[in-house]
Design an enzyme around this catalytic site. Structure first.
Site: not given
Ligand code: PNS
Length: 166
Positions: A17, A41, A91, A128
């Site tokens: 990150h 989660k 990745r 993570s």
């Molecule tokens: O580290 P993560 O848990 O993979 O992060 C995921 C994240 C926060 C980037 C993703 O879950 C997200 O964009 N969440 C916001 C909710 C949202 O906008 N959902 C629609 C996506 S098009």
């Protein structure tokens, strides 16, 4: 002023990150490390802990701020905060397959662009989830996480059950 967000759960933040965040900071005037909570989660660290670890790690870097992104759509958060780009590290091709529909959806929702940065080779295997698993099973993760995270992993370590031999 070009502002970007690096969104994620950061449970916990790791060196992969950090590498992407530092590269994003070279491309934008300001980078927000947006710490999100996905209620589907199960996290090891609370939102406050995840934010604190990111802040402790990034404190010395200019142009980077850490904040919660809150509930709701990331695209709406970007509109509210004047963020023009979401930055994500890639990745592998499976990361790309997962990210592409979200990038397209986010752009259609509010016009926010997504910028993908290929992960640096040394960090390409990091997640993570994998780091937590290796740590929990007694592996050394000090090469993969910043000092502040290592400290918290150790301080939250459950007391290991003694295995009787013989
Ligand atoms: O580290 P993560 O848990 O993979 O992060 C995921 C994240 C926060 C980037 C993703 O879950 C997200 O964009 N969440 C916001 C909710 C949202 O906008 N959902 C629609 C996506 S098009």
């Amino acid at each position: 002023m070009r502002r970007a967000v690096c969104p994620g759960s950061f449970d916990p933040i790791h060196n992969g990150h950090l590498e992407v965040i530092a590269r994003a900071a070279g491309l934008f005037d300001e980078v927000i490390v947006g710490v999100s909570t996905n209620y589907a989660k199960k996290y090891r660290f609370s939102l406050d802990e995840r934010i604190d670890m990111a802040k402790e790690t990034l404190a010395s870097l200019q142009g980077i701020i850490v904040e919660p992104v809150g509930e709701g759509l990331l695209a709406e958060y970007c509109r509210r905060r004047g963020v023009s780009a979401i930055v994500k590290g890639l990745r592998s091709s499976s990361d790309f397959d997962y990210e592409l529909p979200m990038a397209t959806m986010n752009r259609q929702l509010t016009g926010v662009e997504t910028v993908f940065l290929p992960a640096e080779g040394h960090y390409v295997h990091l997640s993570s989830t994998l780091i937590k698993e290796v740590f929990t099973l007694g592996g050394n993760v000090s090469e993969f996480v910043p000092r502040s995270v290592l400290k918290r992993l150790h301080s939250g370590e459950p007391v290991r059950e003694q295995v009787r031999r013989g």
